[in-house]
Design a protein around this motif. Structure first.
Motif, PDB file in Angstrom:
ATOM      1  N   UNK A   1       6.201  -3.914 -11.505  1.00 13.32           N
ATOM      2  CA  UNK A   1       5.050  -3.790 -10.605  1.00 13.32           C
ATOM      3  C   UNK A   1       5.586  -3.541  -9.201  1.00 13.32           C
ATOM      4  N   UNK A   2       5.384  -2.338  -8.696  1.00  8.33           N
ATOM      5  CA  UNK A   2       5.975  -1.941  -7.423  1.00  8.33           C
ATOM      6  C   UNK A   2       5.477  -2.786  -6.252  1.00  8.33           C
ATOM      7  N   UNK A   3       4.214  -3.126  -6.239  1.00 14.78           N
ATOM      8  CA  UNK A   3       3.670  -3.921  -5.129  1.00 14.78           C
ATOM      9  C   UNK A   3       4.257  -5.323  -5.124  1.00 14.78           C
ATOM     10  N   UNK A   4       4.404  -5.907  -6.297  1.00 12.78           N
ATOM     11  CA  UNK A   4       4.976  -7.255  -6.402  1.00 12.78           C
ATOM     12  C   UNK A   4       6.433  -7.241  -5.943  1.00 12.78           C
TER      13      UNK A   4
ATOM     14  N   UNK B   1       0.834  -1.209   0.000  1.00 12.88           N
ATOM     15  CA  UNK B   1       0.000   0.000   0.000  1.00 12.88           C
ATOM     16  C   UNK B   1       0.866   1.255   0.000  1.00 12.88           C
ATOM     17  N   UNK B   2       1.961   1.214   0.723  1.00 12.86           N
ATOM     18  CA  UNK B   2       2.878   2.358   0.768  1.00 12.86           C
ATOM     19  C   UNK B   2       3.518   2.583  -0.603  1.00 12.86           C
ATOM     20  N   UNK B   3       3.847   1.521  -1.308  1.00  9.13           N
ATOM     21  CA  UNK B   3       4.523   1.603  -2.608  1.00  9.13           C
ATOM     22  C   UNK B   3       3.595   1.954  -3.767  1.00  9.13           C
ATOM     23  N   UNK B   4       2.309   1.718  -3.633  1.00  8.90           N
ATOM     24  CA  UNK B   4       1.373   1.859  -4.754  1.00  8.90           C
ATOM     25  C   UNK B   4       1.257   3.314  -5.222  1.00  8.90           C
ATOM     26  N   UNK B   5       1.668   3.611  -6.467  1.00  8.21           N
ATOM     27  CA  UNK B   5       1.616   4.986  -6.958  1.00  8.21           C
ATOM     28  C   UNK B   5       0.196   5.495  -7.235  1.00  8.21           C
ATOM     29  N   UNK B   6      -0.764   4.603  -7.405  1.00 11.88           N
ATOM     30  CA  UNK B   6      -2.139   5.039  -7.673  1.00 11.88           C
ATOM     31  C   UNK B   6      -3.043   4.912  -6.445  1.00 11.88           C
ATOM     32  N   UNK B   7      -2.462   4.497  -5.309  1.00  9.09           N
ATOM     33  CA  UNK B   7      -3.212   4.315  -4.066  1.00  9.09           C
ATOM     34  C   UNK B   7      -4.402   3.385  -4.262  1.00  9.09           C
ATOM     35  N   UNK B   8      -4.152   2.278  -4.960  1.00  9.16           N
ATOM     36  CA  UNK B   8      -5.199   1.307  -5.278  1.00  9.16           C
ATOM     37  C   UNK B   8      -5.287   0.172  -4.266  1.00  9.16           C
ATOM     38  N   UNK B   9      -4.414   0.179  -3.261  1.00 10.41           N
ATOM     39  CA  UNK B   9      -4.363  -0.916  -2.293  1.00 10.41           C
ATOM     40  C   UNK B   9      -4.887  -0.433  -0.950  1.00 10.41           C
ATOM     41  N   UNK B  10      -5.825  -1.195  -0.399  1.00  5.94           N
ATOM     42  CA  UNK B  10      -6.501  -0.817   0.836  1.00  5.94           C
ATOM     43  C   UNK B  10      -6.316  -1.848   1.929  1.00  5.94           C
TER      44      UNK B  10
ATOM     45  N   UNK C   1     -10.117  -1.273 -10.473  1.00  2.00           N
ATOM     46  CA  UNK C   1     -10.531  -0.114 -11.273  1.00  2.00           C
ATOM     47  C   UNK C   1      -9.590   1.067 -11.075  1.00  2.00           C
ATOM     48  N   UNK C   2      -8.797   1.047 -10.013  1.00  2.00           N
ATOM     49  CA  UNK C   2      -7.832   2.115  -9.743  1.00  2.00           C
ATOM     50  C   UNK C   2      -6.431   1.708 -10.203  1.00  2.00           C
ATOM     51  N   UNK C   3      -6.091   0.452 -10.023  1.00  2.00           N
ATOM     52  CA  UNK C   3      -4.762  -0.060 -10.365  1.00  2.00           C
ATOM     53  C   UNK C   3      -4.511   0.039 -11.875  1.00  2.00           C
ATOM     54  N   UNK C   4      -3.386   0.638 -12.226  1.00  2.00           N
ATOM     55  CA  UNK C   4      -3.011   0.694 -13.653  1.00  2.00           C
ATOM     56  C   UNK C   4      -1.789  -0.186 -13.931  1.00  2.00           C
ATOM     57  N   UNK C   5      -1.525  -1.114 -13.004  1.00  2.00           N
ATOM     58  CA  UNK C   5      -0.405  -2.053 -13.118  1.00  2.00           C
ATOM     59  C   UNK C   5       0.918  -1.329 -13.356  1.00  2.00           C
ATOM     60  N   UNK C   6       1.076  -0.208 -12.639  1.00  2.00           N
ATOM     61  CA  UNK C   6       2.330   0.575 -12.678  1.00  2.00           C
ATOM     62  C   UNK C   6       2.745   0.915 -14.108  1.00  2.00           C
ATOM     63  N   UNK C   7       1.807   1.431 -14.866  1.00  2.00           N
ATOM     64  CA  UNK C   7       2.053   1.716 -16.283  1.00  2.00           C
ATOM     65  C   UNK C   7       3.186   2.720 -16.510  1.00  2.00           C
ATOM     66  N   UNK C   8       3.497   3.556 -15.531  1.00  2.00           N
ATOM     67  CA  UNK C   8       4.575   4.530 -15.682  1.00  2.00           C
ATOM     68  C   UNK C   8       5.920   4.003 -15.180  1.00  2.00           C
ATOM     69  N   UNK C   9       5.961   2.735 -14.791  1.00  2.00           N
ATOM     70  CA  UNK C   9       7.172   2.149 -14.234  1.00  2.00           C
ATOM     71  C   UNK C   9       7.569   0.903 -15.029  1.00  2.00           C
TER      72      UNK C   9
END
Length: 76
Positions: free
Chosen positions: A62-65, A16-25, A51-59
Motif C-alpha cells: 500500500x503506497x500511502x501506508x 496524495x502524491x503517491x496514490x496511483x488512483x488519485x483517491x486521496x484528497x 470508491x476510488x481506492x483499489x488498495x494498490x492492487x497493481x502493487x
C-alpha cells in the motif's frame, strides 16, 4: 476492508502524491465521482475516497501506508 486516514494525519500530502488512483484528497476538497459532486470526507485532514481506492492492487504494498510519516493510514 477499506482505507482510512486517522486524526494522526499532519496534512503533509505525501500520501496524495503517491496514490496511483488519485483517491486521496486534501481537507475540505470536494470531489467528483461518476459525474456527481460530493462533499469533502474531512475538513481537518486528508481523506481517502474508498470508491476510488483499489488498495494498490497493481502493487505489492500500500503506497500511502508506506510513505506516511505518522502511520496515520489504516485498513478498517
Amino acid at each position: 476492508m477499506t482505507m482510512k486516514i486517522t486524526e494522526d494525519c499532519i496534512n503533509c500530502g505525501a500520501c496524495a502524491v503517491e496514490c496511483p488512483t488519485e483517491a486521496i484528497y486534501e481537507p475540505g476538497e470536494s470531489y467528483v465521482l461518476h459525474g456527481k459532486f460530493f462533499k469533502p470526507g474531512s475538513n481537518e485532514h486528508f481523506f481517502i475516497v474508498t470508491e476510488i481506492c483499489d488498495e494498490c492492487s497493481d502493487f505489492d504494498h500500500l503506497k500511502c501506508v508506506a510513505i506516511c510519516p505518522m502511520d496515520a493510514i489504516k485498513k478498517i
